[in-house]
Design a protein around this motif. Structure first.
Motif, PDB file in Angstrom:
ATOM      1  N   LYS A 135       3.161  11.545   8.168  1.00 47.67           N
ATOM      2  CA  LYS A 135       1.887  10.898   8.485  1.00 47.67           C
ATOM      3  C   LYS A 135       2.098   9.715   9.430  1.00 47.67           C
ATOM      4  O   LYS A 135       1.290   9.467  10.330  1.00 47.67           O
ATOM      5  N   ASN A 136       3.214   8.994   9.248  1.00 41.89           N
ATOM      6  CA  ASN A 136       3.446   7.769  10.017  1.00 41.89           C
ATOM      7  C   ASN A 136       4.202   7.995  11.323  1.00 41.89           C
ATOM      8  O   ASN A 136       4.024   7.248  12.278  1.00 41.89           O
ATOM      9  N   PHE A 137       5.074   9.020  11.359  1.00 39.73           N
ATOM     10  CA  PHE A 137       5.956   9.199  12.511  1.00 39.73           C
ATOM     11  C   PHE A 137       5.825  10.607  13.081  1.00 39.73           C
ATOM     12  O   PHE A 137       5.169  11.458  12.503  1.00 39.73           O
ATOM     13  N   ILE A 183      15.889  12.177   7.766  1.00 41.90           N
ATOM     14  CA  ILE A 183      16.654  11.755   6.589  1.00 41.90           C
ATOM     15  C   ILE A 183      16.056  12.354   5.323  1.00 41.90           C
ATOM     16  O   ILE A 183      16.770  12.915   4.481  1.00 41.90           O
ATOM     17  N   VAL A 184      14.747  12.264   5.178  1.00 44.19           N
ATOM     18  CA  VAL A 184      14.110  12.784   3.967  1.00 44.19           C
ATOM     19  C   VAL A 184      14.175  14.313   3.946  1.00 44.19           C
ATOM     20  O   VAL A 184      14.380  14.921   2.884  1.00 44.19           O
ATOM     21  N   LEU A 226       6.708  13.380  -1.666  1.00 43.22           N
ATOM     22  CA  LEU A 226       5.765  12.314  -1.322  1.00 43.22           C
ATOM     23  C   LEU A 226       6.266  11.515  -0.124  1.00 43.22           C
ATOM     24  O   LEU A 226       5.501  11.198   0.793  1.00 43.22           O
ATOM     25  N   ALA A 227       7.573  11.198  -0.141  1.00 44.61           N
ATOM     26  CA  ALA A 227       8.151  10.421   0.951  1.00 44.61           C
ATOM     27  C   ALA A 227       8.066  11.176   2.274  1.00 44.61           C
ATOM     28  O   ALA A 227       7.743  10.599   3.322  1.00 44.61           O
ATOM     29  N   LEU A 228       8.343  12.486   2.235  1.00 46.59           N
ATOM     30  CA  LEU A 228       8.280  13.290   3.452  1.00 46.59           C
ATOM     31  C   LEU A 228       6.851  13.355   3.988  1.00 46.59           C
ATOM     32  O   LEU A 228       6.607  13.215   5.190  1.00 46.59           O
ATOM     33  N   LYS A 229       5.901  13.570   3.093  1.00 42.09           N
ATOM     34  CA  LYS A 229       4.494  13.621   3.493  1.00 42.09           C
ATOM     35  C   LYS A 229       4.070  12.310   4.150  1.00 42.09           C
ATOM     36  O   LYS A 229       3.378  12.294   5.184  1.00 42.09           O
ATOM     37  N   ASN A 230       4.500  11.191   3.570  1.00 39.04           N
ATOM     38  CA  ASN A 230       4.151   9.872   4.105  1.00 39.04           C
ATOM     39  C   ASN A 230       4.801   9.645   5.468  1.00 39.04           C
ATOM     40  O   ASN A 230       4.175   9.147   6.413  1.00 39.04           O
ATOM     41  N   GLY A 277       0.821  -1.207   0.000  1.00 37.37           N
ATOM     42  CA  GLY A 277       0.000   0.000   0.000  1.00 37.37           C
ATOM     43  C   GLY A 277       0.856   1.258   0.000  1.00 37.37           C
ATOM     44  O   GLY A 277       2.004   1.257   0.468  1.00 37.37           O
ATOM     45  N   GLU A 278       0.293   2.351  -0.495  1.00 37.61           N
ATOM     46  CA  GLU A 278       1.063   3.579  -0.702  1.00 37.61           C
ATOM     47  C   GLU A 278       1.514   4.241   0.591  1.00 37.61           C
ATOM     48  O   GLU A 278       2.472   5.022   0.589  1.00 37.61           O
ATOM     49  N   ASP A 279       0.845   3.961   1.707  1.00 36.91           N
ATOM     50  CA  ASP A 279       1.184   4.631   2.969  1.00 36.91           C
ATOM     51  C   ASP A 279       2.203   3.870   3.806  1.00 36.91           C
ATOM     52  O   ASP A 279       2.590   4.331   4.883  1.00 36.91           O
ATOM     53  N   HIS A 280       2.641   2.710   3.345  1.00 38.43           N
ATOM     54  CA  HIS A 280       3.556   1.893   4.138  1.00 38.43           C
ATOM     55  C   HIS A 280       4.927   2.566   4.227  1.00 38.43           C
ATOM     56  O   HIS A 280       5.410   3.141   3.247  1.00 38.43           O
ATOM     57  N   PRO A 281       5.590   2.517   5.394  1.00 33.58           N
ATOM     58  CA  PRO A 281       6.910   3.146   5.537  1.00 33.58           C
ATOM     59  C   PRO A 281       7.938   2.657   4.515  1.00 33.58           C
ATOM     60  O   PRO A 281       8.816   3.424   4.098  1.00 33.58           O
ATOM     61  N   SER A 282       7.860   1.382   4.099  1.00 26.73           N
ATOM     62  CA  SER A 282       8.812   0.869   3.112  1.00 26.73           C
ATOM     63  C   SER A 282       8.680   1.591   1.775  1.00 26.73           C
ATOM     64  O   SER A 282       9.668   1.758   1.054  1.00 26.73           O
ATOM     65  N   VAL A 283       7.474   2.010   1.446  1.00 24.38           N
ATOM     66  CA  VAL A 283       7.255   2.757   0.196  1.00 24.38           C
ATOM     67  C   VAL A 283       7.977   4.097   0.268  1.00 24.38           C
ATOM     68  O   VAL A 283       8.592   4.546  -0.713  1.00 24.38           O
ATOM     69  N   SER A 284       7.947   4.743   1.416  1.00 25.92           N
ATOM     70  CA  SER A 284       8.657   6.019   1.586  1.00 25.92           C
ATOM     71  C   SER A 284      10.160   5.835   1.395  1.00 25.92           C
ATOM     72  O   SER A 284      10.831   6.687   0.806  1.00 25.92           O
ATOM     73  N   VAL A 285      10.688   4.730   1.928  1.00 31.73           N
ATOM     74  CA  VAL A 285      12.118   4.450   1.766  1.00 31.73           C
ATOM     75  C   VAL A 285      12.453   4.280   0.286  1.00 31.73           C
ATOM     76  O   VAL A 285      13.442   4.841  -0.208  1.00 31.73           O
ATOM     77  N   ASP A 286      11.626   3.521  -0.429  1.00 35.15           N
ATOM     78  CA  ASP A 286      11.843   3.336  -1.873  1.00 35.15           C
ATOM     79  C   ASP A 286      11.796   4.673  -2.607  1.00 35.15           C
ATOM     80  O   ASP A 286      12.635   4.952  -3.476  1.00 35.15           O
TER      81      ASP A 286
END
Length: 833
Positions: A766-768, A777-778, A759-763, A727-736
């Protein structure tokens, strides 16, 4: 008398989570309607579990449907025979009497039809055809929240509300009258009538915040609930904040700022939206919003501790706000109302409200004098004596209590050492009361579980989950035991949730002295709940941390060293690490590894797992040589125990490659990652999330080696794969996204890089929280890109945020903090005028 609206909820077991959440929603709706002449009663099949029926159980359900005002049917992937029967029963009754009103909600999207039997698929379409035949229109919902919103709108249309004339027109401010859920007082209110009048007078007249002070269990919270319930319509806005703590002042107790910051109902009522703000920032914004509310308002803070001193000067002030605080502690700067023990006559009245059997008046008076007219003790004693099967006369109980001697002198000394004289008396009385009515084996077992559970309220479903109760027979046994303990007074039942009073929890701990052996099931459940794999969205586990830490705090020193607790700690430490609290995770893992080596020996696989996890934590601290040393040790142990091709061996090799990259040994890193990627593709297939993880790590090494084409292809595949699987909101997607952006940046595709990093920063936000390493990092990477694009204001803003976060989490002198500091200096020297 208020009108009761009966809502029958029908659904299959597969929608258990939605049904449970809907039950909570109805409770919240009731709370928000507390000043109306309408109450909502939800009827679900669990309500009938303990009933004895002369016919089949479904007949009882059908009878309840006929008496209901609303029939609500939830449907997902199938419609069982009983659900169909419930619908038809309701529809027949509707044709005869005009009620119940029938609502059918279908959850979409459905699961893949390939996962269902042919009969289940047909049952769903048959039911839809039946609805069309009746010209009944179904409603779809995407989530539990969507369901609640849609049904709430229907309730508001069915039962519109015109508020009574308020003190200053509540609602004209644009904010709800009740800013939070307001607890109800449903029990007897005896003995505190004068205290209630005094409280009303002081709140109205005092220019200070009013603090109700008194012993635990004396009745402060009950008095506060009664005051709020009686005076709701005298205020334009009302908020109740509960600070959840245990009796012993454990370090994991909730702070007052957290109680405000994470009260979702309050933040929603104030139209505040939080993302990555810290507790303190959230608290400040909430207090500011409360202070700006017009009218005459009331705020209650229940069970404040020592940290009240830190925030007392910034709370809203009278006369716009009346503020009531309850606490066992005494503080200066407040209008203090001391809550004493009950007067003799009122104490007797309270006792007789629960104990209605004949008793000599003098014996009752002697007993109440002996226990010092303490409210909680009176209530528990009365319930104990009134419980069916209890044969002891009041006089004999008085003599037993009067002895003040426990069977264990050591326990008595321990209580006297840990508590004040007044509190010691209470514990001695409660322990004597506990011994009057021996608990059954099952009741003792459940009370031991409550000793290890964070002292908050739990629904039956939450208890079934945490206690790992899975079959119907055990569920029924749990329900019966909870009911019995509630009647005996040892547990409190509040609107279908159970909790244990902090004093009773501590007393039970003294009396039953539960050990790890007693709660193995609970520990194993939390150990499994904390276990993560490549599919896990770690952010969904953060709420478990205080529960798990509380369990650890209750264990004895020798129990902490046991291997089963080592596994528990390793899982917990990984979640804490992902939360960004590296130091706490490090301390836990180092202690755990030391215990593992002591109890299991240096070559045990669990020692290797501890070394592997600790190594990745050392990497987070930038201690790459220590990380490399530990991983190489772990790798040898795994190979020795399992052989070269075991999954654990492959994971350690992959982690070791990450460390080699950090040490700039790119060829070694490349060799290991190509090997582990090939292994993952061979064993799991190209679409597996583990493959995406290995591709992402290898791509970064290719980037370091300037093999950009390979790096880009791998990361694009990894990103596509993770979005599909996780899914698009998963932390692993942000890393990718972040990693791929670095490749785009290196090859000059700046707009693509910018889009992905934003997009990664926004995600991540949202998660952390704002200080989380993934956010920093981002922020740092995006700042570098903004600088390259000449957007210097944005660069400085992000670097300042990242720098502040590093100082808060790692300190000013940490190498990672220094890196961002140097970036800021370079920016100001070369680009800022």
């Amino acid at each position: 008398m208020s009108k009761k609206i009966r809502i029958f909820l029908g659904s299959s077991q597969e929608l258990k989570v939605s049904r449970d959440e809907f039950e909570k929603f109805i409770r919240r709706k009731n709370d928000s309607w507390v000043n109306r002449d309408i109450s909502l009663q939800l009827i679900i099949w669990e309500d009938f579990v303990d009933a004895v029926s002369k016919t089949r159980k479904q007949d009882d359900y059908n009878a309840a449907i006929r008496e209901s005002d609303i029939l609500l049917i939830l449907v997902f992937s199938k419609v069982g025979m009983y659900t169909k029967e419930e619908f038809e029963t309701g529809y027949d009754q509707f044709l005869k009497t005009g009620s119940p009103l029938i609502y059918t909600y279908f959850q979409f999207p459905r699961i893949d039809e390939g996962d269902r039997t042919r009969e289940e698929v047909i049952s769903l379409y048959d039911f839809e055809d039946r609805l069309k035949q009746l010209n009944h229109f179904k409603t779809t919902f995407k989530s539990v929240e969507d369901l609640q919103l849609k049904f709430s709108e229907q309730l508001d249309k069915l039962y519109p509300y015109t508020p009574p004339p308020p003190a200053q027109s509540p609602g004209t401010s644009g904010f709800p009258h009740l800013l939070t859920n307001i607890p109800k007082h449903d029990d007897e209110f005896i003995g505190r009538e004068e205290d209630l009048k005094n409280l009303e007078k002081e709140l109205e007249a005092s220019s200070k915040i009013v603090l109700m002070n008194g012993l635990g269990g004396i009745g402060k919270t009950t008095l506060a609930k009664k005051f709020v319930q009686d005076n709701l319509n005298n205020y334009d806005h009302v908020a109740w904040i509960e600070v959840k703590t245990q009796d012993t002042g454990h370090e994991q107790n909730m702070s007052i700022t957290e109680a405000f910051a994470y009260n979702e109902v309050l933040t929603k009522s104030l139209n505040l939206e939080f993302t990555n703000e810290s507790n303190d920032v959230r608290f400040q914004l909430i207090i500011q919003a409360l202070s700006n509310l017009p009218g005459k308002n009331l705020l209650v803070i229940d069970n404040a501790r020592d940290d009240l001193n830190n925030i007392k000067d910034i709370l809203p002030r009278p006369p716009q706000w009346n503020i009531l605080i309850t606490s066992r502690n005494n503080f200066s700067g407040f209008k203090i109302i001391e809550i004493e023990t009950l007067p003799k006559g009122k104490a007797k009245e309270l006792f007789k409200a629960y104990y209605k059997n004949p008793a000599d008046e003098k014996d009752v008076e002697d007993l109440l004098t002996e226990i010092g007219y303490h409210t909680l003790t009176i209530e528990l004693l009365a319930k104990t004596l009134a419980y069916p099967g209890q044969k002891l006369p009041v006089k004999e109980v008085f003599q037993k209590i009067r002895s003040r001697q426990l069977s264990s002198p050591e326990l008595q000394r321990k209580i006297e050492l840990n508590h004040s004289k007044a509190e010691t008396e209470i514990y001695l009385h409660l322990l004597q009361t506990f011994s009057l009515l021996p608990l059954t084996e099952q009741e003792q077992w459940l009370m031991k579980q409550f000793c290890f559970l964070l002292p908050v309220s739990y629904t039956i479903d939450e208890l079934e989950n945490f206690l790992n109760i899975k079959n119907e027979e055990k569920e029924k046994e749990l329900h019966e035991t909870l009911n019995a303990l509630s009647k005996k007074g040892w547990l409190q039942l509040n609107e279908r949730s159970y909790n244990i009073h902090r004093i009773v929890q501590q007393m039970t701990d003294y009396q039953l002295q539960p050990s790890l052996k007693d709660v193995e099931q609970l520990v194993e459940k939390f150990k499994n709940l904390l276990l993560t794999d490549v599919y896990t969205n770690i952010t969904k586990l953060f709420f478990l941390i205080p529960y798990a830490e509380f369990i650890l705090s209750k264990l004895r020193e020798e129990e902490i060293e046991l291997p089963v607790i080592g596994g528990f700690q390793i899982n917990l430490a990984e979640v804490i690490r992902k939360l960004g609290n590296y130091e706490k995770a490090r301390q836990m893992l180092e202690a755990c590894l030391k215990n593992h080596i002591k109890t299991l020996g240096d070559d045990h696989p669990d020692v290797a797992r501890g070394q592997s996890n600790l190594a990745m934590l050392y990497k987070d601290f930038g201690e790459f040589e220590k990380a490399k040393e530990l991983l190489e040790l772990a790798l040898k142990k795994y190979i020795k125990n399992f052989g070269e091709d075991h999954p654990a061996v492959v994971i350690v090799r992959s982690n070791l490659a990450i460390i080699y990259r950090s040490l700039k040994d790119y060829e070694k890193a490349k060799e290991l990652l190509e090997l582990t990627l090939g292994n993952a593709i061979k064993n799991l297939g190209e679409g597996h999330p583990v493959v995406a993880l290995r591709q992402s790590n290898l791509a970064l090494v290719y980037k370091d080696l300037k093999e950009y084409k390979k790096a880009k292809e791998l990361l694009e595949h990894a990103l596509e794969n993770d979005i599909k699987n996780l899914g698009e909101d998963h932390p692993s997607v942000s890393v990718d996204q972040s990693n791929l952006a670095l490749i785009y940046q290196d090859i000059g595709e700046y707009e693509k890089a910018k889009e992905l990093l934003e997009l990664a920063l926004k995600n991540n936000i949202k998660n952390f929280d704002e200080d989380h390493p993934e956010v920093v990092i981002v922020q740092s990477n995006l700042a570098s890109l903004y600088q390259q694009l000449g957007e210097y204001e944005k660069t400085e803003t992000l670097l300042n945020k990242a720098y502040s976060s590093r100082i808060r989490t790692l300190g000013k002198d940490h190498p990672k903090t220094k890196i961002i500091e140097e970036k800021l200096k370079y920016l100001k020297k070369h680009f800022k005028k």
